[in-house]
Design a protein around this motif. Structure first.
Motif, PDB file in Angstrom:
ATOM      1  N   ASP A 222       0.845  -1.198   0.000  1.00  0.00           N
ATOM      2  CA  ASP A 222       0.000   0.000   0.000  1.00  0.00           C
ATOM      3  C   ASP A 222       0.882   1.249   0.000  1.00  0.00           C
ATOM      4  O   ASP A 222       1.502   1.588   1.011  1.00  0.00           O
ATOM      5  CB  ASP A 222      -0.901  -0.022   1.238  1.00  0.00           C
ATOM      6  CG  ASP A 222      -1.905   1.119   1.259  1.00  0.00           C
ATOM      7  OD1 ASP A 222      -1.768   2.068   0.457  1.00  0.00           O
ATOM      8  OD2 ASP A 222      -2.823   1.070   2.105  1.00  0.00           O
ATOM      9  N   GLN A 224       0.108   4.283   0.031  1.00  0.00           N
ATOM     10  CA  GLN A 224      -0.407   5.401   0.817  1.00  0.00           C
ATOM     11  C   GLN A 224      -0.082   5.271   2.303  1.00  0.00           C
ATOM     12  O   GLN A 224      -0.265   6.227   3.060  1.00  0.00           O
ATOM     13  CB  GLN A 224      -1.934   5.500   0.642  1.00  0.00           C
ATOM     14  CG  GLN A 224      -2.392   5.656  -0.794  1.00  0.00           C
ATOM     15  CD  GLN A 224      -1.803   6.898  -1.447  1.00  0.00           C
ATOM     16  OE1 GLN A 224      -1.811   7.977  -0.854  1.00  0.00           O
ATOM     17  NE2 GLN A 224      -1.298   6.747  -2.665  1.00  0.00           N
ATOM     18  N   ASN A 225       0.388   4.110   2.721  1.00  0.00           N
ATOM     19  CA  ASN A 225       0.571   3.881   4.155  1.00  0.00           C
ATOM     20  C   ASN A 225       1.918   3.253   4.511  1.00  0.00           C
ATOM     21  O   ASN A 225       2.067   2.695   5.595  1.00  0.00           O
ATOM     22  CB  ASN A 225      -0.553   2.978   4.681  1.00  0.00           C
ATOM     23  CG  ASN A 225      -1.889   3.683   4.698  1.00  0.00           C
ATOM     24  OD1 ASN A 225      -2.152   4.503   5.572  1.00  0.00           O
ATOM     25  ND2 ASN A 225      -2.744   3.372   3.727  1.00  0.00           N
ATOM     26  N   ASN A 226       2.896   3.352   3.645  1.00  0.00           N
ATOM     27  CA  ASN A 226       4.164   2.676   3.934  1.00  0.00           C
ATOM     28  C   ASN A 226       5.201   3.562   4.608  1.00  0.00           C
ATOM     29  O   ASN A 226       6.194   3.051   5.125  1.00  0.00           O
ATOM     30  CB  ASN A 226       4.744   2.029   2.670  1.00  0.00           C
ATOM     31  CG  ASN A 226       4.834   2.984   1.502  1.00  0.00           C
ATOM     32  OD1 ASN A 226       4.454   4.149   1.599  1.00  0.00           O
ATOM     33  ND2 ASN A 226       5.329   2.498   0.373  1.00  0.00           N
ATOM     34  N   TYR A 227       4.997   4.892   4.637  1.00  0.00           N
ATOM     35  CA  TYR A 227       5.995   5.749   5.262  1.00  0.00           C
ATOM     36  C   TYR A 227       5.380   6.860   6.115  1.00  0.00           C
ATOM     37  O   TYR A 227       6.028   7.872   6.368  1.00  0.00           O
ATOM     38  CB  TYR A 227       6.916   6.372   4.202  1.00  0.00           C
ATOM     39  CG  TYR A 227       7.803   5.361   3.510  1.00  0.00           C
ATOM     40  CD1 TYR A 227       8.760   4.651   4.230  1.00  0.00           C
ATOM     41  CD2 TYR A 227       7.680   5.105   2.143  1.00  0.00           C
ATOM     42  CE1 TYR A 227       9.577   3.712   3.611  1.00  0.00           C
ATOM     43  CE2 TYR A 227       8.494   4.169   1.515  1.00  0.00           C
ATOM     44  CZ  TYR A 227       9.437   3.478   2.255  1.00  0.00           C
ATOM     45  OH  TYR A 227      10.240   2.543   1.643  1.00  0.00           O
ATOM     46  N   ASN A 228       4.131   6.675   6.557  1.00  0.00           N
ATOM     47  CA  ASN A 228       3.526   7.719   7.383  1.00  0.00           C
ATOM     48  C   ASN A 228       3.439   7.278   8.839  1.00  0.00           C
ATOM     49  O   ASN A 228       3.071   6.147   9.145  1.00  0.00           O
ATOM     50  CB  ASN A 228       2.151   8.154   6.862  1.00  0.00           C
ATOM     51  CG  ASN A 228       1.306   7.018   6.357  1.00  0.00           C
ATOM     52  OD1 ASN A 228       1.709   5.871   6.427  1.00  0.00           O
ATOM     53  ND2 ASN A 228       0.135   7.328   5.850  1.00  0.00           N
ATOM     54  N   TYR A 230       1.711   7.151  12.246  1.00  0.00           N
ATOM     55  CA  TYR A 230       0.327   7.244  12.703  1.00  0.00           C
ATOM     56  C   TYR A 230       0.262   7.937  14.063  1.00  0.00           C
ATOM     57  O   TYR A 230       0.898   7.493  15.024  1.00  0.00           O
ATOM     58  CB  TYR A 230      -0.294   5.850  12.814  1.00  0.00           C
ATOM     59  CG  TYR A 230      -0.872   5.311  11.519  1.00  0.00           C
ATOM     60  CD1 TYR A 230      -0.350   5.679  10.286  1.00  0.00           C
ATOM     61  CD2 TYR A 230      -1.940   4.418  11.544  1.00  0.00           C
ATOM     62  CE1 TYR A 230      -0.879   5.178   9.103  1.00  0.00           C
ATOM     63  CE2 TYR A 230      -2.478   3.912  10.365  1.00  0.00           C
ATOM     64  CZ  TYR A 230      -1.940   4.297   9.144  1.00  0.00           C
ATOM     65  OH  TYR A 230      -2.471   3.805   7.970  1.00  0.00           O
ATOM     66  N   PHE A 258       0.306  11.116   9.791  1.00  0.00           N
ATOM     67  CA  PHE A 258      -1.101  10.848   9.502  1.00  0.00           C
ATOM     68  C   PHE A 258      -1.853  10.717  10.818  1.00  0.00           C
ATOM     69  O   PHE A 258      -1.482   9.906  11.673  1.00  0.00           O
ATOM     70  CB  PHE A 258      -1.235   9.550   8.699  1.00  0.00           C
ATOM     71  CG  PHE A 258      -2.652   9.102   8.456  1.00  0.00           C
ATOM     72  CD1 PHE A 258      -3.456   9.757   7.541  1.00  0.00           C
ATOM     73  CD2 PHE A 258      -3.178   8.021   9.153  1.00  0.00           C
ATOM     74  CE1 PHE A 258      -4.761   9.344   7.315  1.00  0.00           C
ATOM     75  CE2 PHE A 258      -4.477   7.600   8.935  1.00  0.00           C
ATOM     76  CZ  PHE A 258      -5.271   8.268   8.009  1.00  0.00           C
ATOM     77  N   ASN A 260      -4.371   9.233  12.853  1.00  0.00           N
ATOM     78  CA  ASN A 260      -5.041   7.949  12.678  1.00  0.00           C
ATOM     79  C   ASN A 260      -6.551   8.084  12.750  1.00  0.00           C
ATOM     80  O   ASN A 260      -7.096   8.715  13.661  1.00  0.00           O
ATOM     81  CB  ASN A 260      -4.556   6.980  13.761  1.00  0.00           C
ATOM     82  CG  ASN A 260      -4.797   5.533  13.382  1.00  0.00           C
ATOM     83  OD1 ASN A 260      -5.126   5.240  12.241  1.00  0.00           O
ATOM     84  ND2 ASN A 260      -4.631   4.636  14.332  1.00  0.00           N
ATOM     85  N   LEU A 263     -10.159   3.446   8.764  1.00  0.00           N
ATOM     86  CA  LEU A 263     -10.204   3.276   7.318  1.00  0.00           C
ATOM     87  C   LEU A 263     -11.154   2.142   6.928  1.00  0.00           C
ATOM     88  O   LEU A 263     -11.450   1.956   5.747  1.00  0.00           O
ATOM     89  CB  LEU A 263      -8.802   2.975   6.781  1.00  0.00           C
ATOM     90  CG  LEU A 263      -7.736   4.046   7.035  1.00  0.00           C
ATOM     91  CD1 LEU A 263      -6.380   3.583   6.506  1.00  0.00           C
ATOM     92  CD2 LEU A 263      -8.132   5.373   6.406  1.00  0.00           C
TER      93      LEU A 263
END
Length: 284
Positions: A222, A224-228, A230, A258, A260, A263
């Protein structure tokens, strides 16, 4: 196959035996930070190592065998701290209800339950494969994944926590012989930390090894979620650091933050099956 030399890897001498310190040393034998753990971890990593070259297997076998010598040193130290304890320590111990019950032959069950002196009752004043609370070592924290990079990071962590324990034992020791033994073991932990980091470096340094396993195509994860990072606080506050902005250590992305939020949807499992043993009210 393995060879044995009856001489110790490093001198182990005790001038002032201390049964309490013997119990502390048990953590370095059978605790989660102890020598049995790293010994078995390196052996199983070696025995399962697959690569075009055997050098990593050979290196692991050398270090695993070295760790057997560390276990032997610690077991000797435990025995010396117990076996040669002067009579005055035993006499002082008799003043205590629990120790007196064990050493003096008295058997009031309510006094000795909850504090079993395993080294005396089960080991005959010798070391055992247990931690400082007498919990047996059970191999549940041996990490040998078959991925050499992942294993090396596990090894760095193992040697780091092992060195922390050795330093704490050094600071707690009063006997000069014990301090001398521990200052040697601390030095070996330093080497092993650097050794595993050197393997990671030889594999191509972190950018080439991360994320582990590096054989999985990263475009399949994913994006969109590999380096943010939470943020899970209610007010949205977060600890700023290297992990919240700038390029990632693998050089393949940028850290972002990001806040949290859900989702997915609320999980609804539905009614229970009639044959599931649930209450009648649960069955649809």
């Amino acid at each position: 196959m393995y060879y044995h030399d009856k001489r110790l890897q490093y001198p182990v001498q005790v001038t002032e035996p201390d049964p309490a310190f013997a119990r502390m040393l048990q953590q370095a034998i059978g605790g989660v930070e102890g020598e049995i753990r790293v010994c078995m971890q390196y052996f199983f990593q070696a025995w399962g190592n697959r690569a075009p070259t055997t050098k990593y297997r050979d290196m692991l076998l050398n270090t695993a065998t070295e760790e057997i010598g560390h276990i032997e040193m610690l077991a000797t130290a435990v025995a010396l701290n117990l076996e040669k304890a002067p009579a005055k320590l035993q006499e002082e111990g008799v003043k205590d209800g629990i120790v007196g019950a064990v050493m003096g032959g008295e058997n009031p069950r309510h006094k000795i339950e909850g504090l079993i002196h395993k080294n005396l009752l089960s080991g005959g004043l010798a070391a055992m494969p247990v931690d400082s609370d007498g919990v047996p070592f059970n191999m549940s924290h041996i990490y040998a994944s078959g991925n050499v990079a992942a294993d090396m990071y596990c090894n760095v962590a193992a040697e780091s926590t092992g060195r922390v324990l050795a330093v704490r034992l050094f600071n707690a020791a009063h006997d000069e012989g014990m301090k001398k033994m521990l200052h040697y073991m601390i030095a070996r932990d330093t080497m092993h930390q650097q050794q595993w980091l050197a393997v990671i470096e030889e594999l191509g340094a972190e950018p080439n090894n991360l994320p582990i396993p590096n054989s999985f195509p990263q475009d399949m994860e994913d994006q969109q979620n590999n380096y943010n990072f939470y943020v899970t606080s209610l007010d949205g506050s977060f600890p700023e650091g290297r992990w919240t902005q700038g390029p990632t250590p693998d050089g393949k992305g940028e850290f972002t933050v990001f806040r949290n939020e859900p989702l997915g949807e609320e999980p609804v499992l539905g009614p229970a099956r009639p044959d599931s043993g649930a209450q009648a009210q649960q069955i649809g």
